[in-house]
Structure formats: structure tokens, C-alpha cells
Design an enzyme around this catalytic site. Sequence first.
Site, PDB file in Angstrom:
ATOM      1  N   THR A 122       4.023   8.343   2.701  1.00  0.00           N
ATOM      2  CA  THR A 122       2.642   8.677   2.312  1.00  0.00           C
ATOM      3  C   THR A 122       2.384  10.176   2.389  1.00  0.00           C
ATOM      4  O   THR A 122       1.769  10.761   1.490  1.00  0.00           O
ATOM      5  CB  THR A 122       1.625   7.973   3.240  1.00  0.00           C
ATOM      6  OG1 THR A 122       1.963   6.608   3.340  1.00  0.00           O
ATOM      7  CG2 THR A 122       0.216   8.109   2.708  1.00  0.00           C
ATOM      8  N   GLU A 160      -1.991   2.542  -0.780  1.00  0.00           N
ATOM      9  CA  GLU A 160      -0.777   2.356  -0.016  1.00  0.00           C
ATOM     10  C   GLU A 160       0.204   1.408  -0.731  1.00  0.00           C
ATOM     11  O   GLU A 160      -0.189   0.317  -1.163  1.00  0.00           O
ATOM     12  CB  GLU A 160      -1.134   1.816   1.384  1.00  0.00           C
ATOM     13  CG  GLU A 160       0.035   1.542   2.298  1.00  0.00           C
ATOM     14  CD  GLU A 160       0.921   2.743   2.519  1.00  0.00           C
ATOM     15  OE1 GLU A 160       0.398   3.826   2.806  1.00  0.00           O
ATOM     16  OE2 GLU A 160       2.151   2.606   2.388  1.00  0.00           O
TER      17      GLU A 160
HETATM   18  C1  GP9 Z   1       0.044   5.786   8.096  1.00  0.00           C
HETATM   19  C2  GP9 Z   1       0.057   5.421   6.673  1.00  0.00           C
HETATM   20  C3  GP9 Z   1       1.368   4.772   6.297  1.00  0.00           C
HETATM   21  O1  GP9 Z   1      -1.052   6.511   8.521  1.00  0.00           O
HETATM   22  O2  GP9 Z   1      -0.281   6.470   5.852  1.00  0.00           O
HETATM   23  O3  GP9 Z   1       2.349   5.682   6.116  1.00  0.00           O
HETATM   24  P1  GP9 Z   1       3.755   5.323   5.401  1.00  0.00           P
HETATM   25  O4  GP9 Z   1       4.543   4.496   6.370  1.00  0.00           O
HETATM   26  O5  GP9 Z   1       3.474   4.557   4.152  1.00  0.00           O
HETATM   27  O6  GP9 Z   1       4.331   6.642   5.123  1.00  0.00           O
HETATM   28 MN    MN Z   2       2.449   4.846   2.401  1.00  0.00          MN
END
Ligand code: GP9
Ligand code: MN
Length: 615
Positions: free
Chosen positions: A292, A250
Site C-alpha cells: 500500500t 485495498e
Molecule cells: C495497513 C494497510 C495494509 O495500514 O495499508 O497495508 P498492505 O499490507 O496492503 O501494504
Molecule cells: Mn494494501
Amino acid sequence: MLKATQKYNTIIVTAFILWIKTYIIYKLSFNLPTTDWKQELILFINPMSSVLFSLSLVFLFSKRIRNRVTLIIAFLLSLLLYVNTLYYRFFNDFITVPVLFQTNNVGDIGNSLLAQLYWYDIFFFLDLVLLYFVFKRQSFQPVAVKKKNISKVLLTALLLLIVNIGLAEIERPQLLTRTFDRELLVKNLGTYNYHVYDLLLQSKTSAQKALADNVDVIEVKKYTEKKSAAPNPDFFGLAKGKNLIVISMESTQQFVIGREVNGEEITPFLNDFIKESYYFNNFYHQTGQGKTSDSEFLIDQSLYPLPRGAVFQTHPLNEYYGTPEIIKEHGYYSAVFHGNNKSFWNRDIMYKTVGYDNFFAEQYYTINEENRINYGLKDVPFFEQSMKYIKALPQPFYARFITLTNHHPYKFDEEDQMIPTYNTDDPIVNQYPVTVRYTDHAIEQFIQNLKDEGIYKDSIIILYGDHYGISENHDEALEQVLGKEITPYENVKLQRVPLIIHIPGQEGKTISKVSAQIDLKPTILHLLGIKTEGVHFGTDLFSKEHKELAVFRDRSVVSNELIYTDETCYDRKSGKQLSSESCTEIKEKGLQELKLSDGVIYGDLLRFMELAKNS
Ligand code: GP9
Ligand code: MN
């Protein structure tokens, strides 16, 4: 003799206040730079036409409630500005219609949004309270419903709109076709008109599917077949029959690799792991509003995400032919692991469409006050608790893990802090290395567990950053950390995220080719010994014919020699500015790829693939 008291028309007063307020909010809430007085003038006048059009609705109501309706309209416009401001503070972007329908995510985003609220936000609405009291005075009268008044308001609004669009067209030819550039649209049309325009775009893209047919896919197939790169025999099938473990890190940008805070490494584990893996240090993310989920889409489908909204939300029922489906035909079992609720980014629906066998989301984990932070389960317990499921997966498997702790606003519990914070005025930048360090530690433990369970030696492990973590809103603090000015050229380079490919028995090597998320699908398939078919815009990173091209959703393009961004051409390595003609070729290539890929999604063209094959 008594002098008749001056009467003020409430609609005019409200229009004036909303107009000036909107302009002030443009200046304070958004980054809408203007380069000359003409652009500034456009910015200044653009709220007026839509404010007047909206307020003209009061003519439909009886005199008794006309002032109240005026206030309600003013409130709704102010709310729109405020919601845009909140969204902008977080995403550095303007809301689009598809984003509004991402209600699945709203609960989780709450945390991030709370971090964006400030006490002075009451100023967004304070003028309405004042107007409410002022309107109680006799001298403030609602506008009378007379033909003359109605035409005055509507004609003025229309005239202002024409002048606005005319000026904008002179300043920015083809403004309305550059729909990807929301900043430009807002700058020239204003926030309110921008939303109307966005609604029109929405209806256009909805119609596109109905009009598509099998002929459209032939052009796409031709293009991608010509582009595709033959596998390198030294790598083809190198990981045949092995498990495939992919970890999405992330918000992890490449600049944290090898960097230290007060002499302590931010990613000590990754720095070591790189030494025994293939490490791509010029690997770019290509995500848009779907963050993401866009990165997941790029990696599994080798298609570009959309210019507006998240494709996971807008087109979850299309026909796709991605990695999970392809490798199933070769005996693989596939699953995704994520410590957040299953409907975030509409994952539960999309994963079924693209053929995942299982999705281990929130309900598979024990999550409580101690082990959750921010959006969900902390990374360490996430990987720990995943182990029992991994051990039970049928082999060979494709298991994808999505980490979560290193997410804006980078919150952490004291006991998880393993490295000092940065020391700028910006808490987001300060906290970022702490949560990155935490995820690094979580991955280290996970790899150790895989070794202990005997899974490691039979698996290829791919780690990549999903998208940027520090947005342009934090450039000032980031400049201090990086010790350099963040120019548009540097900003493109900041879109690099780490890519690490670990193949058992292979030695470590750093590869500096320009590469991007779209390249992973063909790379993975070739490593597993599977020939790529169908539509994929990326090319195998290990192929001798790999095409060095990273196209971003904002239409910036990076090639081996050049970086094109913000309508400016740079030498990629030196950052020297070049004539704009030098970039014409890569710019056009980028445009062409985005257009073809968007066409595939909007037209749901892969449903015609069988037909296209026979033609
Ligand atoms: C949420 C995580 C975050 O499940 O994948 O998502 P993002 O805000 O980075 O798109
Ligand atoms: Mn993300």
C-alpha cells in the site's frame, strides 16, 4: 576382542541433515521451478556451502559445549528458513534486510501470519529434536579442533561455493547484477547465501547517498522533462479550486469490476459510478515490497518505489516534491485518513516529510470489538466517522482515504456478507469477493454522505486499487474463477487495478490507454490547473502526448503494443508470443526509468534540485 565402535562426527551429521532439509523445504515451501537437470543440481547443492561455513563456527567453542552450539546453529538456520516460508506464504517473495526493519508493522501483520501457520510446520524443527537425543549417545562426538579438520570443513565449503557460483554464472549470466529477481537469486545461490548477498547490497545502497552530488540529478531531470506530456487544454484546470478526494481501495484488482458471483455483482456501486466517470481499464499497479505504501508513493511522487523494502521505511527523511507540497502552494489543505495505527508503514513520519497537514489515523476514530476486523476499523464506520473531520477541513482540500477491510486474509463478519463466496478449495479466493463487495458498499455510502453534505459537487473523486489482492500462490483457484489458465502473460494483465476519475459535470467514458499509478500525479496537477515541474516519471492521462508505458518493479513492461515479462515478449492484445527483439526497446526503457528513479531515492537527489535548476 572388542571391535572399536564407529564414531560419528556431529558436525557432519548435522550438515547432512540441514542440507537435505533445506532442499526439501525449497521444494515444498517455495515456488522455485527448474527447467533442466543442471538447474536442479544447482538448487540441490547450493545450501551446502553456507551450512558448512555456519557450522564451522563450532570450532571456536570448547569441546564441552560444541554439540550444543552445533544444535543452536542448526536451529538458527532452520528458523531463517521458517521465517522465510511464512513471509513467502503471504507475500510470495523472500525477505530483504529493509523488510526486517519494518517492526512497526509486525503487530498488525500478526493476523495475516496466523492464517499462514499450519500444524505440519513442526517438521521444520523436528530433526533438531531428534539430533538432540542422538547427540547424547557415545558414538556421536563433536569434531576435534585440529588444523586438519578446520581446513577440511572450510575448504570444502569454499570449493562448494565456487562450484555453485560458477555453475550459476553459466546458467544465469549476470546473476548478481539482477538483484531485483529474488527468486532467481535464491534458486541459484540458495536462501542462506542470498541473505548474505542482500546484506552486501544494503551496505552498498547506504553508501550511495554519501557519494551523490548535484550532477546526478541533471540526467534525471533531462530524461523526465523530455518524457513529460503537455496538458490537454480541454482538461487543464477543469477541476481548478475543487476539492480532491482520493480513495485507495485495498487489494482491489480490476477483474472484479463487472464480474458476478452466482448472478450477483461484486461491485454494483463501482459499476454504476464508472458510467458517470472516466474509467481506465488498462491501469496497472507498480508496487513492490512496500505494498500500500508503495502505491501511495507512486501516486503522490510519480517516482518508482524501491526494488527492496518500502521506501516509506527506508528513505522517509529524503527530500521530496510531491502533490501535498505542491498544492499547498496553491492554497490547498491536505490530509490522509486511515483506520489503522499511524506508524504502520512508517506513515506518520513519511507524511510529515512529504507535507501533509494532518493524518487522521486510529486515534481519531472510535474502534471497538464490533467495528474492527483484521487490520483495523471496518470501512463503513471508517467513512462514517471520517465525515465530521471532512466537514471541518479548510477548503479546497486534498483528502486521501485508505480503505482496509478488503485485506488478506479477507476476513468478514457474518452480518457484513452481501454476496456468496466462491466455491473453490482455496478460502482466500472464496472470501475475496465478499470483502470487495463490502468495500463497494462502504464507498457507496460515503459518496451519498458527501452528496448530502454538499461536498460532492465541489470535488473531483479518484478511486484506485492499491495492488493485487490474490497473489500467484492462489493461481489454481483463481483459474477456476476466471475460467482460463494464468500464463505469465495473463499474470501481467492481472496486475491491473481499477482507476476511476469522477469530475463534476463530466460524462462517463471508458479509456483503454495503457496507464499506471505513476501517471496520477501529473494527471491530478493538470486537472487542478497546476503546471508540473521537477521530476516525475509518469505522464498526464488526459494529455494527447500521454506515454503508454507501465513499468513494474519486477521489470515487466507493458506498452500499447507489447507486454514484456519473464524475459518473454508478447503482443499485448492477442497474447501471441513474439521474438524477444520486439521488446528490446520497451525493456530498455523500463530498465532506464527504474535505474534513474532508484538513483533519485538512494542518492536523495531531489535535495539538489535547486542547484540543478541553476546549472
Ligand atoms: C495497513 C494497510 C495494509 O495500514 O495499508 O497495508 P498492505 O499490507 O496492503 O501494504
Ligand atoms: Mn494494501
